[in-house]
Design an enzyme around this catalytic site. Structure first.
Site, PDB file in Angstrom:
ATOM      1  N   ASP A 125       0.841  -1.196   0.000  1.00 20.61           N
ATOM      2  CA  ASP A 125       0.000   0.000   0.000  1.00 20.61           C
ATOM      3  C   ASP A 125       0.878   1.248   0.000  1.00 20.61           C
ATOM      4  OD1 ASP A 125      -2.231  -1.595   0.129  1.00 20.61           O
ATOM      5  OD2 ASP A 125      -2.532  -1.335   2.285  1.00 20.61           O
ATOM      6  N   LYS A 126       0.318   2.340  -0.474  1.00 18.25           N
ATOM      7  CA  LYS A 126       1.047   3.604  -0.562  1.00 18.25           C
ATOM      8  C   LYS A 126       1.751   3.948   0.743  1.00 18.25           C
ATOM      9  CE  LYS A 126       0.159   8.584  -0.928  1.00 18.25           C
ATOM     10  NZ  LYS A 126      -0.896   9.620  -1.043  1.00 18.25           N
TER      11      LYS A 126
END
Length: 362
Positions: free
Chosen positions: A144-145
């Site tokens: 995830d970012k």
């Protein structure tokens, strides 16, 4: 498919949907996100009863026929960008990087540039594998970012195929190992366990993942490494010292690799990640009960407290088993230090004996 090269979707409004907003009805009946549908409405790509409607809040009626024109996706090839990378290992076949928080892995809606792929193209040039498609060259897994930690990327087609096979197996029978360090609210009563719960898109919030009976198989194995019993900071209204841990450090190992898997699974068992704005917003009030240092560290985090600290793969060409470990990044190290120094001991549930807390090696 229409002659204009746009894919058409036809939806007939049911009686129970009558009076609903156009964008909301479409989001519930389409695989497209509500954000994407809103953009299509504003662009004049949606018609109700043969009439173009550009208002996302337009109220629909029973038996209305909605036509949605979805333009073909652009196959724009990302370009290289000079974005600094923390390289852990690199040879002619693979590159292992330690991803920072805030870096999106590959181009997507809202993130056309500034991604890990853009950085890799600039660093690797023409050697980067293209099996993953023009927007995901060399990418065999993702984070995830705002999740930090280790990722491996293929630089050749042969490496891509071999790594993809390892990640498809998820270490069940092969050499792959992946482990994460997660700072969670509270602590499970048992020292370790497994969450076996299928995951799918949230029925009403398209940007979220949820436990769903019709979802994809998802398994997370967890083990509690540290519990932070903040005895000097009892819960409001309590008459004695707090006995339940305020937070814990949990190691998670994946048997499957679904989107947001650890975040959703830990929230499912009642221990969402600290700092997670999506799956742990109900625990924000608990931050006020933390000691000042821990509260400041959490407020400064600005993301979910999750770090991919361990990655082991078999080299795709030499067959050598490679294992990499990543130290906690600065923001999580500060959170860890503040929790450790606030709690002198932790309790081991099986024996009840206190154990000294120590810094996690990773």
């Amino acid at each position: 498919m229409s002659s204009s090269g746009k894919q058409q979707q036809e939806i007939e409004v049911s009686g129970k949907e009558a009076g609903g907003r156009l964008d909301r009805v479409l989001a519930e009946r389409s695989e497209l996100s509500r954000t994407r549908l809103k953009a299509l409405i504003l662009a004049g790509e949606v018609a109700v009863g043969g009439r173009t409607v550009r208002d996302p809040s337009h109220k629909v009626h029973a038996d209305d026929v909605i036509m949605v024109n979805v333009p073909e996706p652009e196959a724009a090839e990302p370009s290289g960008e000079d974005i600094p990378l923390k390289i852990v290992f690199e040879d002619e076949a693979i590159i292992v990087i330690d991803k920072p928080a805030g870096l999106v892995v590959h181009p997507a809606a809202g993130h056309a540039t500034g991604t890990l792929v853009n950085a890799l193209i600039a660093h690797c040039g023409d050697s980067l594998s293209g099996i993953g498609g023009v927007k995901r060259p060399g990418i065999v897994h993702r984070l995830d970012k705002d999740t930090t930690g280790l990722m491996v990327v293929a630089k050749t087609d042969r490496a891509h195929q071999a790594l993809a096979a390892q990640f498809a197996d998820h270490g069940r029978t092969g050499p792959l190992k992946r482990a994460y360090l997660a700072f969670a609210w509270g602590a499970p009563p048992r020292p370790k366990g497994t969450v076996d719960a299928p995951l799918g898109r949230h029925p009403t919030s398209r940007d979220k993942i949820a436990i769903r009976k019709d979802g994809r198989h998802a398994v997370t194995h967890w083990q509690v490494l540290e519990r932070y019993v903040l005895e000097r900071y009892p819960s409001p209204g309590s008459t004695g010292k707090a006995s339940a841990p305020a937070a814990s450090l949990i190691e998670c190992r994946l048997e499957t690799g679904r989107t947001h898997q650890i975040r959703v699974h830990l929230a499912h068992i009642g221990h969402p990640l600290m700092g997670d704005p999506v799956y742990g917003p109900g625990f924000r009030t608990k931050a006020a009960r933390l000691p000042p240092d821990a509260r400041a560290a959490l407020e400064g985090l600005g993301r979910q407290a999750l770090h991919a600290y361990l990655l082991a793969v078999q080299h795709p060409t030499t067959g050598q088993q490679l294992e990499f470990r990543s130290e906690l990044p600065g923001d999580l190290a500060r959170l860890h230090h503040s929790l450790v120094t606030s709690a002198a001991t932790a309790t081991d549930p099986p024996s009840g004996r206190p154990k000294k807390l120590s810094r996690t090696k990773g």
